[in-house]
Design a protein around this motif. Sequence first.
Motif, PDB file in Angstrom:
ATOM      1  N   SER A  44     -37.316  -7.757 -35.341  1.00  0.00           N
ATOM      2  CA  SER A  44     -38.768  -7.935 -35.455  1.00  0.00           C
ATOM      3  C   SER A  44     -39.341  -7.193 -36.658  1.00  0.00           C
ATOM      4  CB  SER A  44     -39.460  -7.452 -34.180  1.00  0.00           C
ATOM      5  OG  SER A  44     -39.341  -6.048 -34.033  1.00  0.00           O
ATOM      6  N   LYS A  45     -38.590  -6.241 -37.198  1.00  0.00           N
ATOM      7  CA  LYS A  45     -39.054  -5.454 -38.345  1.00  0.00           C
ATOM      8  C   LYS A  45     -38.493  -5.971 -39.672  1.00  0.00           C
ATOM      9  CE  LYS A  45     -40.820  -2.805 -35.190  1.00  0.00           C
ATOM     10  NZ  LYS A  45     -42.260  -2.912 -34.879  1.00  0.00           N
TER      11      LYS A  45
ATOM     12  N   ARG B 163     -42.084 -12.112 -34.228  1.00  0.00           N
ATOM     13  CA  ARG B 163     -41.791 -10.675 -34.253  1.00  0.00           C
ATOM     14  C   ARG B 163     -41.950 -10.059 -32.862  1.00  0.00           C
ATOM     15  NH1 ARG B 163     -41.119  -8.617 -39.379  1.00  0.00           N
ATOM     16  NH2 ARG B 163     -41.953  -9.858 -41.109  1.00  0.00           N
TER      17      ARG B 163
END
Length: 300
Positions: A105-106, A176
């Motif tokens: 998600s990052k 995300r």
Amino acid sequence: LVVKEVYSLSLKQKITPWRNLLGAALLLMLSLGLNVSGMTLFYVPVTESLQFSQAQFSLYFTLTTIVCAITTPFAGKIVAKFRESLRILLLICLLTNAVCLFLYSKCNNLYQFYCLSIIRGIAFALDSGIPSTLIANDWFEDRRTMALSLVFVGSTIGGVLFNSVSHYFIDTYGWRTAYSALGVIAVVVSVIIFLLITKTPSGMGLQPYRTKRAQKQAAVSMANDGFTFRQALKRPELWMICIAQLMINITSLAILQNVANSLVLEHGHTSGFATIAVNLIQVGCVVGMLGQGWILDRIG
């Protein structure tokens, strides 16, 4: 007091094989159901958001598969070596996978996805088919084929569940947040698996599951059963099974990984429709696995 101890041992003997079988099924639900089937719906939103091509982004799953294939021959020896403390090894690998999911998600570039996928490939080799099959074999001497079928049904049920969860979070909150949510869910399920899986039957002073008929035939069935690793390598049957399984995996994974993208990008369907289509494939797998286990337990 003696009667109470005997009763407790009998209850433990009845419950423990099924407890381990449930743990093995959840293991495949998480490792295969989430890490294979649950990832299919991310291709379109991630590539549109970060401006990757489909080929570039699909390499992140390919890397996981390649690293897993390279690691698997060593994974068998590692799992066997740590059999009595297997649940600790599994917890480490499952949490590693969960952290990698969360870190997706990052990610903002391809190389971040690729590095995390390589780590996941190593962990995936140690927490998927090998340990789950070993657990079922250890705890089920009779009805073993059906036990294995029930374990692998976990992967298809996981595919249905995680496809639906992924679709909900992607459509509602974005890709995300979806990766983050799946990472958190994976941590929770990992802890449950850790609590369910135990040592081997001999390590707990118990016996594997047997029907009354199998108990009478136990002495006969225990005599010189199976091959050593070196002996198995010389058997043509082993290589035929390996080739057949390779072909099955290539075709089945190709369908599962591409059907959702094909329906959305090439045929103009919604992601919801693609989710239903993938889930129907998984439901068919459940029926096929249970039927296969039932038949093979009866005809051998």
